[in-house]
Design a protein around this motif. Sequence first.
Motif, PDB file in Angstrom:
ATOM      1  N   LEU A  91      -3.847  -2.554   3.891  1.00  0.00           N
ATOM      2  CA  LEU A  91      -2.631  -2.726   3.103  1.00  0.00           C
ATOM      3  C   LEU A  91      -2.643  -4.063   2.375  1.00  0.00           C
ATOM      4  N   LYS A  92      -3.051  -5.101   3.075  1.00  0.00           N
ATOM      5  CA  LYS A  92      -3.096  -6.405   2.408  1.00  0.00           C
ATOM      6  C   LYS A  92      -3.966  -7.377   3.183  1.00  0.00           C
TER       7      LYS A  92
ATOM      8  N   ARG B 292      -4.464 -11.769   3.858  1.00  0.00           N
ATOM      9  CA  ARG B 292      -3.908 -13.098   3.632  1.00  0.00           C
ATOM     10  C   ARG B 292      -4.946 -14.127   4.061  1.00  0.00           C
TER      11      ARG B 292
ATOM     12  N   PRO C 280      -7.786  -4.632  -0.005  1.00  0.00           N
ATOM     13  CA  PRO C 280      -6.642  -3.718   0.039  1.00  0.00           C
ATOM     14  C   PRO C 280      -6.979  -2.376  -0.611  1.00  0.00           C
TER      15      PRO C 280
ATOM     16  N   LEU D   5      -0.960  -0.588  -5.085  1.00  0.00           N
ATOM     17  CA  LEU D   5      -0.451  -1.771  -4.386  1.00  0.00           C
ATOM     18  C   LEU D   5       1.033  -1.609  -4.050  1.00  0.00           C
TER      19      LEU D   5
ATOM     20  N   ALA E 190       1.166   0.422  -0.976  1.00  0.00           N
ATOM     21  CA  ALA E 190       0.772  -0.392   0.172  1.00  0.00           C
ATOM     22  C   ALA E 190       1.903  -1.332   0.581  1.00  0.00           C
ATOM     23  N   GLU E 191       2.579  -1.914  -0.404  1.00  0.00           N
ATOM     24  CA  GLU E 191       3.673  -2.831  -0.061  1.00  0.00           C
ATOM     25  C   GLU E 191       4.820  -2.084   0.613  1.00  0.00           C
TER      26      GLU E 191
ATOM     27  N   GLU F  33       3.760  -1.407   4.127  1.00  0.00           N
ATOM     28  CA  GLU F  33       3.703  -2.654   4.892  1.00  0.00           C
ATOM     29  C   GLU F  33       5.109  -3.125   5.259  1.00  0.00           C
TER      30      GLU F  33
ATOM     31  N   GLN G 239       8.413  -6.307  -4.061  1.00  0.00           N
ATOM     32  CA  GLN G 239       7.944  -7.270  -5.070  1.00  0.00           C
ATOM     33  C   GLN G 239       7.086  -6.654  -6.170  1.00  0.00           C
ATOM     34  N   SER G 240       6.211  -5.709  -5.763  1.00  0.00           N
ATOM     35  CA  SER G 240       5.229  -5.245  -6.745  1.00  0.00           C
ATOM     36  C   SER G 240       5.855  -4.403  -7.855  1.00  0.00           C
TER      37      SER G 240
END
Lengths: 203, 267
Positions: free
Chosen positions: B14-15, B17, B56, B96, B99-100, B103, B241-242
Amino acid sequence: MAADYVPAPEPVARLIEAFNRLPGIGPKTAARLTYHILRAPAEEARALTEAVLAVKERLRYCSLCQNITEHDPCRFCQDPQRDSSAICVVEEPLDVLALERTRGFKGLYHVLHGVIDPMDGIGPDELKIRELLARLRDGRVKEVVLATNPNLEGEATAMYLHKLLAPLGVKVTRLARGLPAGGDVEYADEVTLARALEGRREM
Amino acid sequence: MPAPRVYKAEGIVLKGRELGEADRIVTLLTPQYGKLRAVAKGVRKPRSRLAGNLEPLTHVAVLVAHGQSLDIISQAQTLEAFRPLREDLWRLSCGLYLAELVERFTVEGAEGHPVYQLLLETLTRLALATREELLLRSFEIELLDHLGFRPELGQCIACRRALEPVENFFSPGGGGMACPGCRYKVGLTRPVTVEALKVLRLLQRRDATTLARLRLRRALAAEVELLLREYIAYILEHDVQSTVFLDRLRREAAAPPAGGRPAAPTG
Ligand SMILES: [Zn+2]
Ligand SMILES: [Zn+2]
């Protein structure tokens, strides 16, 4: 509130907190650094403070390429030996140093200071893209080399820039992607291998 | 029985960091363990064997070792990289967004099979498909279903009467539609046209045949999208956000931003 237990004196706690805010430094490392400074001679602490301040006070962004520099324009942008018809776009100032070490690129640079990362709310406006467009305005730049990292965010940024720059009539190129030197075909992931195949060269 | 020191998992990244100099914390959605966060050591070095496998939106098989605070990914092998998705900025951004959503909506350690299956299928279709917007809407509706936030679209949430074919109202707080008579009893609402309600119901019924024939006008598509976006933000108590970047790409496709020179007119 008179006899509160204080785990560490206030200046110590404050320095730990300050280190902890730096990227890649967790609370344990922050504490270790703090106690190192506590034991170190005063000159060492003073030198560190001055170095930190000098970075903030003497360095600025180059008004052209956005790299960090003491003098504006920076030494690359001022150098008449460099080819001002090509600009290599990178994510961070450190990438400029890495590319310079190759001695393979004689053009100018442009530092974006980040990459597009939609999930974290970082879009084109958070990067130095407007400044890049301004440098292309007079038509003297003939090629833009996109040298963002070959990961998802770097690719997204490169695709976005390509879309933005293509209508301007400038040639847009991307760093070739392939197998890392010393790597092993057997262990390469599918995407890297596929792109290395696409980028194969006649020998 | 004590947990084994090393375990295998299948997941969708998913992501990631960045952590320290060369490591990355990777968040995966797995069918067995739900959302899983683990460290991939040295993954940002060019020679890392993990690197390309943990980007991702990669479907991956991993070998994970129990660590002190976070588990550690020791091996990773790509099962599906969804390459067409990676090579098109719009579809990549759609991916994305999915995915966000996942998540933000999922928790660590809870079994996540239905959501996993939904994400895997949607990414597969996104890598092939042309009707991305409809795919995103179906995904949102199904995700809400799986997570227990299925919006009530058949009857009024206040008076329980079937909705008339007139302009009705959606209440994010009430989790469904309200009739014109009840609209002020159910908190903040937004008006919903008859056509938009019809599209939402088709999505909820997963009526693929009818959906495939559906041609959505821009305004209608936007109405459905904004309603779901508002409802999702209400549940999450956070914006996704995306969507900002998705909106921007759409805006720029409609009217290219003014670049250095006047942009060449495109067909
Ligand atoms: Zn410069
Ligand atoms: Zn009612």
